[in-house]
Design an enzyme around this catalytic site. Sequence first.
Site, PDB file in Angstrom:
ATOM      1  N   PHE A 120      -5.867 -80.463 -10.468  1.00  0.00           N
ATOM      2  CA  PHE A 120      -4.709 -79.659 -10.080  1.00  0.00           C
ATOM      3  C   PHE A 120      -4.761 -79.364  -8.579  1.00  0.00           C
ATOM      4  CE2 PHE A 120      -5.703 -78.683 -14.543  1.00  0.00           C
ATOM      5  CZ  PHE A 120      -4.502 -79.011 -15.152  1.00  0.00           C
TER       6      PHE A 120
ATOM      7  N   CYS B 100       2.866 -86.133  -6.541  1.00  0.00           N
ATOM      8  CA  CYS B 100       2.723 -85.754  -7.954  1.00  0.00           C
ATOM      9  C   CYS B 100       4.032 -85.392  -8.647  1.00  0.00           C
ATOM     10  CB  CYS B 100       1.752 -84.580  -8.082  1.00  0.00           C
ATOM     11  SG  CYS B 100       0.064 -85.058  -7.725  1.00  0.00           S
TER      12      CYS B 100
END
Length: 436
Positions: free
Chosen positions: A152, A263
């Site tokens: 993340f 992303c």
Amino acid sequence: MKIAMVGSGYVGLVSGACFADFGHDVVCIDKDQGKIDRLHAGVMPIYEPGLDALVDSNVKAGRLSFTTSLAEGIQGASAIFIAVGTPSRRGDGHADLSYVHAVAREVGETLANDAVVVTKSTVPVGTGDEVERIIRDCAPSHRFAVVSNPEFLREGAAIGDFKRPDRIVIGAEDEFGRDVMREVYRPLFLNESPILFTSRRSSELIKYAANAFLATKITFINEMADLCEKTGANVQDVARGIGMDGRIGAKFLHAGPGYGGSCFPKDTLALLKTAEDYDSPVRIVEAVVKANDSRKRAMGRKVLEALGGMETARGKKAALLGLTFKPNTDDMRDSPAIAIAQTLVDAGVIVTAYDPEGMEQASPLMPDVTMCDSPYAAIEGADAVAIVTEWDAFRALDLDRVKALAHRPVLVDLRNIYRPDDMRAAGFAYSSIGRG
Ligand code: UDX
């Protein structure tokens, strides 16, 4: 513990360097000989604050090394991470898993000890099952487990995100996988970082759901910003007002020109494809993708308006400050600046630009834009200046100098880094996002 990191791109290199810094013995592997040679010479393949120093100190301490040989690099490793790219497949938006599968095959063919194979690449639900099948088909005689461990990391803040994560997600199907992962992340366990153990499929979906949710939050506030402009409200107050509700949260509510990067655009598309495959529509995410795409060109039109409108814009000059999809990176992937520049060029506007790190990557993507050495060089003679990316260098521009250099004192602030009252007092025709 020995860790092998297959793929030394953004995720692999940052994760590898951080694991080494925790005290593990890490080998980063990449097929690209040039990249490995540069890493041996201490040259980073990406721009990430603090990474060069972290790599350097861990190489010197003998905990971090680089090789092009997967067979060599994985020998003796208890955890073998797959951190190769999963770009959008040309034509259909599915995540391209060919690199992940190729690594799985090579691992299966060369594995010589018990190991856990960890997928860190962002992969659709069910990929772990396939990786396991591929390795088993190559029939290694050793015990192995396949685990999902999504990353993340935010570009520009990746090292901090890795060392102080909100959570670590581990999707494992057996105790062997869980035990090895506990050991891998032991330093963070000791720091009391929350670790969520779950199934492999849940873990794979968590990554997509997290990114799609964040993309939704941004798109929601962007649409609220448009509504604020029409109704005379202020989107920053609206964001603050809703963000103070703990159920909503204040983060990722900065209105801007639309999300970009490596992303959100790719992962939202891949999630739509998975939803299609499983006949389980995610209509909210469909709407988010559409709204974000059209927003980028709409931002170009906003700059055109500041130039006096489409009809009169031809031959005028606009300066773009900031080109990367966000500050502190040189990454241009899906940056709103690309669509903004194209919209202006299409309307016959002469476009100059400056970005502290992104101009090398930006140049081939916007061949008609003149790259300049400084913000002030870009601003010279401009009929409108647009702040596209909120680099710190643009937060305290010398406004007198800007006014003296520009042809007209017109500023379009697509990141709301200035205050409308201040700018008007400084004599600018100023427009921003959602501050009607
Ligand atoms: C993102 C996720 O945050 C990270 O967890 C994941 O691993 C990879 O994708 P990144 O793409 O590096 O990270 O950047 P991020 O800081 O999330 O910003 C993405 C885009 O959203 C940027 O274009 C940024 O400008 C935009 N954004 C972000 C907004 O417009 N408003 C916000 O409030 C936050």
